[in-house]
Design a protein around this motif. Structure first.
Motif, short mmCIF file in Angstrom:
data_model
loop_
_atom_site.label_atom_id
_atom_site.label_comp_id
_atom_site.label_asym_id
_atom_site.label_seq_id
_atom_site.Cartn_x
_atom_site.Cartn_y
_atom_site.Cartn_z
N THR A 137 0.80 -1.21 0.00
CA THR A 137 0.00 0.00 0.00
C THR A 137 0.84 1.26 0.00
OG1 THR A 137 -1.67 1.27 1.18
CG2 THR A 137 -0.13 0.04 2.52
N LYS A 138 0.27 2.28 -0.57
CA LYS A 138 0.81 3.63 -0.38
C LYS A 138 0.06 4.25 0.78
CE LYS A 138 1.59 6.38 -3.71
NZ LYS A 138 1.46 7.25 -4.89
N ASN A 139 0.38 5.51 1.07
CA ASN A 139 -0.34 6.21 2.12
C ASN A 139 -1.82 6.33 1.75
OD1 ASN A 139 1.98 6.52 3.57
ND2 ASN A 139 2.36 8.62 2.93
N ILE A 140 -2.66 6.38 2.77
CA ILE A 140 -4.10 6.49 2.56
C ILE A 140 -4.44 7.90 2.09
CG2 ILE A 140 -6.35 6.42 3.70
CD1 ILE A 140 -5.13 4.40 5.64
N SER A 141 -5.17 7.97 1.01
CA SER A 141 -5.60 9.27 0.47
C SER A 141 -7.05 9.50 0.83
CB SER A 141 -5.42 9.28 -1.05
OG SER A 141 -6.26 8.30 -1.65
N PHE A 142 -7.48 10.73 0.66
CA PHE A 142 -8.87 11.05 0.97
C PHE A 142 -9.86 10.29 0.08
CE2 PHE A 142 -12.69 13.80 0.85
CZ PHE A 142 -13.02 13.74 2.20
N PRO A 143 -9.60 10.16 -1.23
CA PRO A 143 -10.52 9.37 -2.07
C PRO A 143 -10.71 7.93 -1.60
CG PRO A 143 -9.09 10.70 -3.44
CD PRO A 143 -8.56 10.82 -2.05
N ILE A 144 -9.61 7.27 -1.19
CA ILE A 144 -9.76 5.89 -0.74
C ILE A 144 -10.52 5.84 0.58
CG2 ILE A 144 -7.66 5.59 0.65
CD1 ILE A 144 -8.97 3.10 -1.95
N PHE A 145 -10.35 6.87 1.42
CA PHE A 145 -11.13 6.94 2.65
C PHE A 145 -12.62 7.05 2.35
CE2 PHE A 145 -13.32 10.03 5.44
CZ PHE A 145 -13.51 9.21 6.54
N ILE A 146 -12.97 7.84 1.35
CA ILE A 146 -14.39 8.00 0.97
C ILE A 146 -14.96 6.68 0.48
CG2 ILE A 146 -15.96 9.12 -0.67
CD1 ILE A 146 -15.06 10.91 1.63
N ILE A 147 -14.17 5.92 -0.29
CA ILE A 147 -14.62 4.60 -0.76
C ILE A 147 -14.88 3.69 0.43
CG2 ILE A 147 -13.94 2.53 -2.03
CD1 ILE A 147 -12.36 4.38 -3.92
N PHE A 148 -13.95 3.67 1.37
CA PHE A 148 -14.11 2.83 2.56
C PHE A 148 -15.31 3.28 3.39
CE2 PHE A 148 -9.30 1.65 2.81
CZ PHE A 148 -9.48 0.83 1.71
N PHE A 149 -15.47 4.58 3.53
CA PHE A 149 -16.61 5.13 4.29
C PHE A 149 -17.93 4.65 3.68
CE2 PHE A 149 -19.87 8.26 5.09
CZ PHE A 149 -19.71 8.58 6.42
N ALA A 150 -18.01 4.74 2.36
CA ALA A 150 -19.24 4.34 1.67
C ALA A 150 -19.51 2.85 1.86
CB ALA A 150 -19.13 4.67 0.18
N PHE A 151 -18.46 2.02 1.76
CA PHE A 151 -18.64 0.58 1.92
C PHE A 151 -19.12 0.23 3.33
CE2 PHE A 151 -16.70 -3.38 3.54
CZ PHE A 151 -17.45 -4.29 2.80
N ILE A 152 -18.49 0.80 4.35
CA ILE A 152 -18.84 0.47 5.73
C ILE A 152 -20.23 0.98 6.07
CG2 ILE A 152 -18.26 0.97 8.15
CD1 ILE A 152 -15.32 0.82 7.35
N ALA A 153 -20.57 2.18 5.59
CA ALA A 153 -21.92 2.70 5.84
C ALA A 153 -22.97 1.84 5.15
CB ALA A 153 -22.00 4.15 5.35
N LEU A 154 -22.71 1.44 3.89
CA LEU A 154 -23.65 0.59 3.16
C LEU A 154 -23.79 -0.77 3.82
CD1 LEU A 154 -25.46 0.20 0.67
CD2 LEU A 154 -23.43 -0.59 -0.58
N ALA A 155 -22.66 -1.34 4.29
CA ALA A 155 -22.70 -2.64 4.99
C ALA A 155 -23.57 -2.53 6.23
CB ALA A 155 -21.29 -3.08 5.36
N GLY A 156 -23.45 -1.44 6.97
CA GLY A 156 -24.26 -1.24 8.16
C GLY A 156 -25.74 -1.12 7.84
N ILE A 157 -26.06 -0.39 6.80
CA ILE A 157 -27.46 -0.21 6.40
C ILE A 157 -28.09 -1.55 6.01
CG2 ILE A 157 -28.96 0.80 4.62
CD1 ILE A 157 -27.00 3.22 4.61
N ILE A 158 -27.35 -2.35 5.24
CA ILE A 158 -27.87 -3.66 4.81
C ILE A 158 -28.08 -4.58 6.01
CG2 ILE A 158 -27.32 -5.75 3.50
CD1 ILE A 158 -25.83 -3.93 1.51
N ARG A 159 -27.11 -4.58 6.92
CA ARG A 159 -27.24 -5.44 8.10
C ARG A 159 -28.45 -5.06 8.94
NH1 ARG A 159 -22.37 -5.11 11.60
NH2 ARG A 159 -23.39 -6.85 12.69
N ILE A 160 -28.67 -3.77 9.12
CA ILE A 160 -29.81 -3.30 9.92
C ILE A 160 -31.13 -3.61 9.22
CG2 ILE A 160 -30.97 -1.25 10.84
CD1 ILE A 160 -28.11 -0.07 11.26
N LYS A 161 -31.17 -3.38 7.92
CA LYS A 161 -32.40 -3.57 7.16
C LYS A 161 -32.85 -5.03 7.16
CE LYS A 161 -34.47 -2.93 2.56
NZ LYS A 161 -35.72 -2.37 3.12
N PHE A 162 -31.88 -5.94 7.03
CA PHE A 162 -32.21 -7.37 6.93
C PHE A 162 -31.93 -8.14 8.22
CE2 PHE A 162 -31.40 -6.02 2.50
CZ PHE A 162 -32.63 -6.35 1.96
#
Length: 448
Positions: A137-162
């Motif tokens: 890996t290289k250093n974490i950039s803001f774009p990759i953080f946004i991708i991770f943020f979206a994945f974790i938030a979506l994973a949480g929403i799916i888990r709660i919904k189902f």
């Protein structure tokens, strides 16, 4: 392979641990004085083995042997003399004959883990291939953080919904177990890797990672999964600990970040209790005071009473227990399901489990022989992974993530359950670590 540095934090922790251990040995002797001779001999044999484990872990108290000794004390070691002397009643009344059988089973687990851990399995099994020994890996950039943020938030929403992993509720989609593993541990891997890599970069990247961790914790709250919040904190601690020991280029300030999380944990768990209570009944608070919180945590994370139920059901100590696994297979039951229904009145389809304790499952299925070989496998896996982390952890922070998650599973593999689900979880996490390693390697190559 470079050596872990004997950092000041480890020396201080080791000194405190040894002091507590010696004090406990004296205290335990006073508690057990007058107990049956076989229990006295068995328990102090257990203490001798635990002491050897801790002394062998001087350079890193959370190495496989040290961690096993610490968690063994938490699950069994502390409770046995207290129960024998009737010094505590919150765990019920267990007689010395049962406590002796418990101690023997735990000693066999210790020996199995030890003989598995002393073999350099990282030279035999493909741990380095799974994490990729290259710097990935290289250093974490803001774009990759946004991708991770979206994945974790979506994973949480799916888990709660189902209702995936929701306390007291059955999931509403097929293949819920597989999806739950992917979403929960996928989010955990992403967040912990961001923490491991980000805390090597600076405060901003560390703060990004803690945002991801808080999203996961908030998801656990909404699902009423109190234990899951503690699990997250434990894994975060391991990331900070091994970054401090392994990564010497940058001084990582651990204490402040951990204090922030520790302050938040009780309120998160109490909120999860309230949500769980509204859904399935029970207490609406995990603990109204620090003392009540600690008492509840110790009660829920000990394995002595779980194992007591198993050894009393089996009867006399047995080498194989007539290979009872095959009888359970005919009934379509796991060891955990069998004990839950037989001893605790849990009905089919009920989202609740007490469990067998870690050694209780193998003991029920295959007797002492099953306990030895189950923990031999566990020690082998831990040893191989740990040595891989020592070898590549400085340039590949994904090894820290894998060890942190696997270390967290050892809590359950001692105090709660150790069965096929544990092995499936370890296998699935290995696949996900491999897949995530390929993702970050591809990201590094495309962004170079």
């Amino acid at each position: 392979m470079f050596q872990l540095e004997e950092r000041r934090i480890n020396r201080i922790t080791f000194f405190i641990l040894v002091t507590l251990l010696l004090s406990w040995i004296c205290f335990a002797f006073m508690l057990l004085y007058g107990s049956k001779t076989n229990l006295l001999v068995a328990y102090f044999s257990y203490l001798i083995i635990s002491t050897i484990f801790i002394l062998a872990s001087k350079k890193d108290i959370f190495s496989p042997l040290g961690l096993f000794a610490i968690l063994g004390f938490q699950a069994f070691g502390v409770n046995i003399p207290l129960l024998s002397s009737k010094s505590i009643t919150i765990l019920g009344i267990i007689n010395d004959a049962t406590l002796y059988k418990i101690t023997v089973v735990v000693i066999v687990a210790q020996l199995g883990f030890f003989f598995g851990a002393i073999i350099p399995w990282n030279r035999i099994l493909p741990f380095a291939t799974i994490i990729s020994s290259r710097k990935n890996t290289k250093n974490i950039s803001f774009p990759i953080f946004i991708i991770f943020f979206a994945f974790i938030a979506l994973a949480g929403i799916i888990r709660i919904k189902f209702h995936l992993g929701e306390a007291g509720t059955q999931p509403t989609i097929p293949f819920a177990g597989i999806i739950q593993y992917f979403l929960y541990y996928g989010a955990i891997i992403v967040a912990l890797w961001t923490l491991a890599q980000g805390s090597r970069q600076g405060k901003t990247q560390t703060l990004w990672s803690l945002v991801l961790i808080l999203i996961i914790a908030a998801t656990q709250v909404m699902l009423g999964w109190r234990g899951g919040i503690i699990h997250v904190l434990i894994m975060v601690f391991f990331i900070f600990w091994y970054n401090t020991l392994i990564y010497s280029e940058k001084k990582i300030k651990v204490l402040g970040w951990l204090l922030i999380l520790l302050i938040l944990v009780p309120s998160f768990m109490n909120q999860a209790s309230k949500i769980r209570s509204d859904r399935v009944g029970g207490e609406s608070s995990y603990g109204h005071s620090a003392e009540a919180f600690g008492s509840k945590f110790i009660t829920r994370t000990q394995g002595t009473t779980r194992l007591a139920g198993v050894v009393d059901l089996v009867g006399e100590l047995t080498l194989t227990n007539n290979f009872m696994l095959f009888e359970l297979r005919k009934k379509g039951l796991s060891s955990t399901q069998y004990i839950d229904r037989k001893l605790y009145g849990v009905v089919k389809g009920q989202s609740h489990s007490v469990g067998t304790s870690g050694p209780g499952g193998p003991y029920l299925c295959f007797g002492l022989l099953g306990v030895f070989f189950s923990y031999f496998f566990l020690g082998s896996f831990f040893s191989g992974l740990y040595n891989t982390m020592k070898q590549f952890g400085k340039t590949n922070s994904l090894t820290l993530v894998w060890y942190a998650i696997t270390s967290h599973t050892l809590f359950g593999a001692l105090s709660e359950n150790f069965n096929m689900n544990t092995l499936k979880l370890m296998f699935i996490v290995a696949i996900m670590v491999f897949s995530f390693g390929k993702f970050v390697t591809t990201y590094r190559n495309h962004s170079s």
